[in-house]
Scaffold this active site. Structure first.
Site: not given
Ligand code: DGL
Length: 266
Positions: A72, A183
């Site tokens: 993440c 993301c």
């Molecule tokens: N998948 C996450 C990232 O790479 C975040 C998504 C979220 O929960 O807003 O930032």
């Protein structure tokens, strides 16, 4: 053989799981989705620190993991030093692919597509300063795109026109030639994003951090080895922090190799 946990707020970790399972299939894997606290992209720093500590502590109580991949970007901009200090296992974080994007760009104008949290963090500014100081950067912070990726993996119908709206700054500015998917949810929409650019007669290279994470895992736990026995039993467990009632999601998990779903209450 190592036990590797891949942690994200939601389904984004699956884009990283896809890469690491391809490169290092011999390990045991836990995919941890903190769906109870989803989304992370709009959370304050302290909330991210508190939540990550709580959920990783629960994980640590229940499983003896060797490596944690914080799959993440949003969490990685904040929680990595804390996790490395608190736990004994190796911690790998996701870094927005700004360096390869800057190297790839011919026009030296790239777009960073991330959550609002990642866009505003000093961590991201430092990366830009370090690796792309010769580039112009257009930033798009989108929570909506995160939801669209969740919808896709939960089997809900997508509205393609939403992508046109979110990606409008890239579609309109023909100088931008590289888009950083900063993301982990966004590589799950790679096909849809590519189609969106095609529809709008735009040619833009997409880069993400999946392969870099797979390489980092290999550098930590050693070279990938063929599984000696094709039937060798490996762990492929998905953990969620809140119950899920969509059957479609279990099919999605199975598509990514995770055949068991458990609740990790925090
Ligand atoms: N998948 C996450 C990232 O790479 C975040 C998504 C979220 O929960 O807003 O930032």
């Amino acid at each position: 053989m190592a036990l590797v946990a891949i942690y994200d707020s939601g389904v984004g970790g699956l884009s990283i799981a896809h890469e690491v399972l391809r490169t290092s299939p011999e390990h045991d894997y836990i995919f941890l989705s903190d769906n109870q606290a989803f989304p992370y992209g709009t959370k304050e720093k302290q909330d991210l620190l508190d939540r990550s500590l709580a959920i990783i502590s629960r994980l640590d109580e229940n499983f003896c993991i060797d490596v944690l991949i914080v799959a993440c970007n949003t969490a990685s901009t904040v929680v990595l030093p804390m996790l490395r200090e608190r736990f004994d296992f190796d911690v790998i974080g996701v870094v927005p692919a700004i360096k390869p994007a800057a190297q790839l760009s011919k026009t030296k104008h790239i777009c960073l597509l991330a959550t609002p949290g990642t866009i505003e963090r000093s961590y991201t500014d430092e990366l830009i300063e370090r690796f792309a100081s010769n580039c112009k950067i257009t930033k798009i912070g989108s929570s909506e795109l995160v939801l669209i990726a969740e919808d896709k993996l939960y089997g809900r119908t997508l509205d393609q026109s939403q992508l046109d709206t979110i990606l409008e700054p890239v579609i309109e500015n023909t100088e931008i030639d590289v888009l950083v998917l900063a993301c982990t949810h966004f590589p799950l929409l790679r096909d849809e994003i590519e189609k969106c650019f095609l529809r709008n007669a735009r040619s833009v290279r997409l880069v993400d951090s999946g392969e870099a994470i797979a390489k980092r895992l290999v550098s930590i736990v050693g070279e990938s080895q063929q599984i000696a026995n094709a039937n060798a039993s490996v762990i492929r467990t998905a953990l969620v922090s809140a119950p899920i009632n969509q059957e479609r999601f279990t099919h999605t998990l199975a598509d990514y190799g995770f055949d068991e779903l458990q609740l990790l209450s925090v």
